[in-house]
Design an enzyme around this catalytic site. Structure first.
Site, short mmCIF file in Angstrom:
data_model
loop_
_atom_site.label_atom_id
_atom_site.label_comp_id
_atom_site.label_asym_id
_atom_site.label_seq_id
_atom_site.Cartn_x
_atom_site.Cartn_y
_atom_site.Cartn_z
N ILE A 192 0.59 -0.55 -0.24
CA ILE A 192 -0.06 -0.11 0.30
C ILE A 192 0.61 1.06 0.09
CG2 ILE A 192 -1.85 -1.14 1.48
CD1 ILE A 192 -0.80 -0.59 3.47
N SER B 114 5.24 2.70 -0.56
CA SER B 114 7.26 2.80 -0.43
C SER B 114 7.46 3.80 -0.36
CB SER B 114 7.43 2.23 -1.87
OG SER B 114 7.48 2.50 -2.56
N GLY C 177 11.41 6.26 1.76
CA GLY C 177 12.53 5.93 2.14
C GLY C 177 13.33 5.08 2.39
N PHE C 178 12.41 4.44 3.93
CA PHE C 178 12.11 3.20 4.28
C PHE C 178 12.20 1.99 3.47
CE2 PHE C 178 13.30 6.96 6.84
CZ PHE C 178 14.21 6.67 8.21
N GLY C 179 11.45 2.24 3.24
CA GLY C 179 10.87 0.12 2.84
C GLY C 179 9.72 0.46 1.79
N LYS D 227 5.42 -2.14 8.27
CA LYS D 227 6.50 -1.52 7.48
C LYS D 227 7.32 -2.47 7.08
CE LYS D 227 7.74 3.00 5.59
NZ LYS D 227 7.40 4.16 6.35
N ASP E 200 11.42 14.94 7.90
CA ASP E 200 11.05 14.59 6.28
C ASP E 200 9.10 15.19 6.73
OD1 ASP E 200 11.25 14.58 5.07
OD2 ASP E 200 11.06 12.30 4.89
#
Ligand SMILES: *[C@@H]1O[C@H](CO)[C@@H](O)[C@H](O)[C@H]1NC(C)=O
Ligand SMILES: *[C@@H]1O[C@H](CO)[C@@H](O)[C@H](O)[C@H]1NC(C)=O
Ligand SMILES: *[C@@H]1O[C@H](CO)[C@@H](O)[C@H](O)[C@H]1NC(C)=O
Ligand SMILES: *[C@@H]1O[C@H](CO)[C@@H](O)[C@H](O)[C@H]1NC(C)=O
Ligand SMILES: *[C@@H]1O[C@H](CO)[C@@H](O)[C@H](O)[C@H]1NC(C)=O
Ligand SMILES: *[C@@H]1O[C@H](CO)[C@@H](O)[C@H](O)[C@H]1NC(C)=O
Ligand SMILES: *[C@@H]1O[C@H](CO)[C@@H](O)[C@H](O)[C@H]1NC(C)=O
Ligand SMILES: *[C@@H]1O[C@H](CO)[C@@H](O)[C@H](O)[C@H]1NC(C)=O
Length: 871
Positions: free
Chosen positions: A518, A520, A522-524, A540, A637
């Site tokens: 659902i 995607s 910066g972290f995965g 996540k 961010d």
């Protein structure tokens, strides 16, 4: 106001078209310049009369973060002098020459001055001589200040370095920050020394130096076409080192600590006629840090590094040597009063400065010498020469060692060691010899834990049959230290306050094999999942971070897990198994704000009232992060993609605290992730301190987008910067590609907002899709709040609590300060446009291994650390 702006633009226009004023020889006061104002000349504003040198606001190695006032030799691009190297300014940082003196400031404010010289006499000109000397003079040409009297890391032929003066290395070619090496002209010699005063070269010890007047005092050092000379107070040559004849020379202390002289035949030629000419010390092994901490340097064609007996390299790529038995160097330990001991090194290994014996005490027996060092926390070791009874202490920082074939020396080197505790021994993977002692006790502990677990499991089954205890393990036992026994499940380190721990298998099951992605970012990737208790969650899967040590990961998770606020997405649990790291969050069914706001997938237009509620909710969540936790937590961010919505006006901020999960090596990811264009405060670019006001800036940008219903600046698709791809939030259904983003728009909305604010014409700024379902007063209020958040100087931005108060109406709305917003006109647009290039450059440089690139990384580490804050 309009006239003022017109004049401003006119000025800018004139400056740009005429190529900026470029003076020859001198400049009279009431003059201001910045790199930006003279960008067409690359920041150059003053030439020496015959143009051999120029003065500029320069950016060494063409990086865009640090600008300095420099004197540069034109043909060879050698920076021969720079002002206050430890506090660079941005491209808009200003040099001001006034009748009272000269200043460099980061902004318009007097308080931003990073470097200055004020004179009690009236300054009539700033002159740049053909010798490379930058001089401030009064009206009768009397020199008030000269750059030659304040050398940085370089001196030129003809320049005198007087006794007591020194040159300091820069940390790199792109960052002029003073480094660890100095060349000092003392009363008797010229020496190279390391930060802690340890010598590694002396002019008098150079084999080719000739001494004419022994026992005289040095008055100054000077270099000319035939060599380098020390003069006594009567200007007689005291000692000399001749060099092949050349017209022009530069002497420089480089970033590794070499003293290098480069020579040129002609001023106009860019050829270095003698290669690097002269380099001291001649052997690489004689440098203080040739092989990092305690590495043994073996001289030869190319120096080789190894560890002395009883020491080994750390598992990381660093070349530092540490004791191999798991104890630590006193240098790495703040444990001063514990039972230290000394490790003696073989006689054929000597400390780099042992030839010079810089700091020590003579006539001490070894017992007293050892005692002296034991009792002094700043002492990291010592060497003792038996014949001369000389005791020398190692302090502040341990340097490299030199392998010396001659083992007849009676100097012995002792390194202070702090015994390691069992934990650090395990950490150091060196538990073999301890196993016989440890095994029985570990076994006992394990047995107790296993029994405890079984008991717990039994009890829980009794109380709460719905939970499968293999699925959810209570976090108390959830985290293991990284280098422990290979078995996955038992001896976990207790960390209090961890949220629920899930096994990977169960998360795989609850997300149906990670099938329903659902989002995607910066972290995965983010997947939708359903827990056995039927709650929907967003899982996540962190992929872009590399594997972080479990303990560090768990510590951060414990911090994030403890943060509860109605406007912050709740962390339900996590998984840290092997190299896998997953985070389980509550599910937000309306996905992220960007989708509603920018109308992705035919969502209905957000009504004004709803937008206000979202702004208030997000500001409250951020205020909580900034003020209500034990330590300020910076988000770093903030963007619509990280503001999630739920039915019934649920507004929650996502991804907070994740910045802390990054390891320093991942600073490149960190910067690219932070580098979400358009929300980035100027301080990220100028490398100044990052604070809660950095989030406020990003929030101001988000406010404008909420108001306008469009992206502030239309982004070029993120092909080159994969991690800058936005987190698309988590929702049902497929992902939308960036190409479905709204209409391309040429203008930079924050600038338009500023202009309309000046014209007092707010109505036009509102999202046209609202078709007038908002009053001008409401728009005006939000524009003003947003503009206040965008002030260039962080301290002029309101705190997040104030922003929330203003949005809610409990605090009167501040008046934006146009002066602090002018930067939006000058380079706001350019910065936003050029950002992808800058960020890509950072990524590239941090991933290759040249030491300059490391500097870039280092400067970002600092930011990362600031972000993590003290704990
Ligand atoms: C420079 O500015 C100062 C005050 O800012 C003023 O007193 C002086 O007259 C100015 N000098 C010149 C040459 O314009
Ligand atoms: C250089 O900048 C630093 C930090 O801003 C300051 O402490 C120092 O006094 C400055 N040095 C000079 C010579 O202005
Ligand atoms: C410029 O001046 C310097 C110093 O006076 C002199 O050494 C040099 O030859 C001159 N260069 C030119 C091109 O005239
Ligand atoms: C000061 O020096 C400049 C350039 O060297 C010269 O043109 C000027 O006449 C001198 N002024 C005085 C008062 O000596
Ligand atoms: C350099 O200085 C020394 C000492 O003053 C002098 O003897 C020599 O002639 C000078 N060389 C040149 C090329 O000026
Ligand atoms: C070393 O010197 C100290 C003080 O000078 C003295 O007390 C001690 O006895 C000496 N030890 C030896 C072994 O000579
Ligand atoms: C430790 O030794 C250093 C250098 O010998 C000295 O400057 C410092 O004062 C000593 N500290 C103590 C606590 O004795
Ligand atoms: C140190 O020197 C003394 C005499 O000065 C001598 O008796 C002793 O054996 C020497 N110790 C070592 C370890 O060489």
């Amino acid at each position: 106001m309009a006239l003022h702006r017109f004049l401003f633009f006119l000025l800018l226009h004139v400056l740009r078209c005429s190529g900026g004023p470029l003076y020859q020889g001198s400049i009279a006061p009431n003059y201001t310049v910045s790199h930006l104002l003279n960008v067409d000349h690359n920041g150059v504003f003053l030439n020496s009369p015959n143009s051999t040198y120029h003065a500029s606001m320069c950016n060494p190695a063409k990086q865009q973060l640090r600008f300095y006032l420099c004197v540069v030799h034109k043909n060879t691009h050698t920076i021969v002098w720079s002002a206050n190297a430890s506090s660079p300014v941005s491209s808009s940082g200003k040099l001001k020459l006034s009748p009272s003196g000269i200043t460099i400031s980061a902004g318009d404010d007097v308080s931003d001055v990073v470097w200055s010289f004020y004179s009690d006499r009236t300054v009539s000109a700033l002159r740049l001589h053909d010798s490379g000397n930058l001089v401030l003079v009064d009206k009768s040409n009397v020199s008030l200040w000269e750059s030659f009297h304040h050398p940085t890391d370089t001196f030129v032929s003809g320049q005198r370095i007087v006794s007591g003066g020194f040159l300091t290395s820069s940390v790199s070619d792109s960052d002029l920050m003073p480094g660890d090496y100095k060349m000092v002209v003392s009363e008797s010699d010229v020496i190279l020394e390391w930060s802690n005063g340890q010598r590694y070269w002396a002019f008098s010890s150079d084999l080719e130096t000739r001494n004419y007047i022994p026992a005289a005092k040095v008055s100054y050092m000077m270099m000319n076409g035939s060599g380098i000379f020390l003069f006594d107070p009567n200007s007689r040559v005291m000692s000399a080192r001749s060099l092949p004849s050349a017209k022009l020379r530069f002497g420089k202390i480089d970033k590794h600590g070499h003293f290098v002289i480069t020579s040129y035949e002609m001023d106009s030629s860019s050829e270095d006629i003698h290669g690097s000419g002269f380099t001291a010390p001649t052997s690489a092994c004689d440098l203080p840090f040739a092989c990092s901490t305690l590495g043994v340097c073996t001289p030869g064609k190319t120096a080789k590094c190894s560890c002395p007996p009883g020491f080994r390299h750390l598992p990381t790529e660093s070349t530092d040597c540490v004791p191999s038995d798991g104890s630590s160097l006193a240098a790495d330990s703040d444990n001063c009063d514990s039972s230290i001991h000394f490790k003696q090194l073989p006689t054929n290994i000597r400390y780099f400065d042992s030839k010079f014996q810089s700091s020590g005490i003579s006539n001490l027996n070894i017992t007293s010498c050892r005692l002296f060092c034991s009792n002094n926390c700043t002492c990291l070791g010592f060497y003792y020469t038996n014949s001369s009874k000389y005791c020398s202490f190692l302090q502040k920082k341990l340097g490299s060692l030199i392998f010396d074939d001659d083992d007849s020396s009676d100097t012995r080197l002792y390194i202070k060691i702090v015994p390691g505790d069992i934990q650090s021994i395990l950490d150091n993977n060196n538990r073999a010899f301890l196993l016989p002692i440890l095994l029985p006790s570990i076994a006992l502990v394990l047995l107790v834990i296993v029994i405890g677990l079984l008991l717990l499991r039994y009890l829980r089954k009794e109380r709460n049959p719905k939970y499968d205890s293999s699925f959810i393990k209570k976090s108390r036992f959830g985290c293991r230290k990284k280098h422990e026994l290979p078995d996955e499940d038992d001896d976990d380190i207790p960390i209090l306050g961890l949220p629920t721990r899930f096994t990977y298998a169960k998360l795989e099951e609850s997300t149906e094999g990670f099938s329903q992605q659902i989002g995607s970012g910066g972290f995965g990737e983010v997947f939708k999942g359903t827990l056995p208790d039927k709650t929907t969650v967003a899982v996540k899967r962190i992929t872009n971070m590399g594997v972080q040590g479990k303990k560090e990961f768990c510590t951060e998770i414990a911090v994030i897990g403890k943060i509860h606020h109605v406007n912050l997405v709740k962390l339900r649990g996590f998984c840290a198994q092997g190299s896998r790291r997953l985070l389980v969050y509550e599910f937000m069914n309306r996905s992220s704000l960007d989708r509603s706001l920018f109308n992705v997938g035919g969502r209905p237009v957000l009504e004004w009232e709803e937008r206000v509620q979202i702004a208030i909710g997000a500001s409250r969540g951020l205020s909580y992060l900034h003020t209500s936790c034990d330590n300020t937590i910076l988000h770093c961010d903030i963007k619509p993609e990280n503001i999630l919505l739920h039915d019934h006006n649920g507004v929650k901020i996502a991804d907070f605290g994740l910045a802390k999960l990054l390891r320093p090596e991942q600073s490149n990811l960190f910067t690219t992730m932070r580098g979400t264009r358009g929300y980035l405060a100027p301080e990220w670019l100028t490398n100044s301190a990052i604070s809660d006001r950095t989030d406020v800036y990003s929030f101001g940008m988000v406010l404008l987008e909420i108001l306008h219903g469009r992206k502030n600046c239309v982004s070029i698709p993120d092909r080159n910067t994969p991690f800058a791809a936005t987190d698309s939030g988590w929702i049902d259904g497929s992902l939308s590609s960036p190409s479905t983003m709204p209409v391309v728009e040429e203008s930079y909305f924050p600038l338009i907002a500023l202009e309309k604010h000046e014209e007092d014409n707010y109505g036009v700024l509102a999202d046209p899709r609202l078709e007038g379902r908002v009053t001008t007063d409401e728009v005006k209020k939000m524009v003003k709040i947003a503009l206040c958040c965008l002030h260039e100087e962080p301290y002029r931005r309101p705190s997040m609590v104030t922003v929330a108060g203003m949005l809610e109406g409990t605090i009167p709305v501040m008046e934006p300060r146009v002066m602090s917003l002018n930067f939006l006109r000058v380079y706001g647009r350019d910065v936003v446009r050029s950002l992808p290039a800058t960020m890509a450059a950072v990524t590239v440089t941090t991933s290759n291994n040249s030491s300059d690139a490391e500097d870039v990384a280092v400067s970002y580490h600092q930011s990362a650390e600031q972000v993590s804050g003290p704990r």
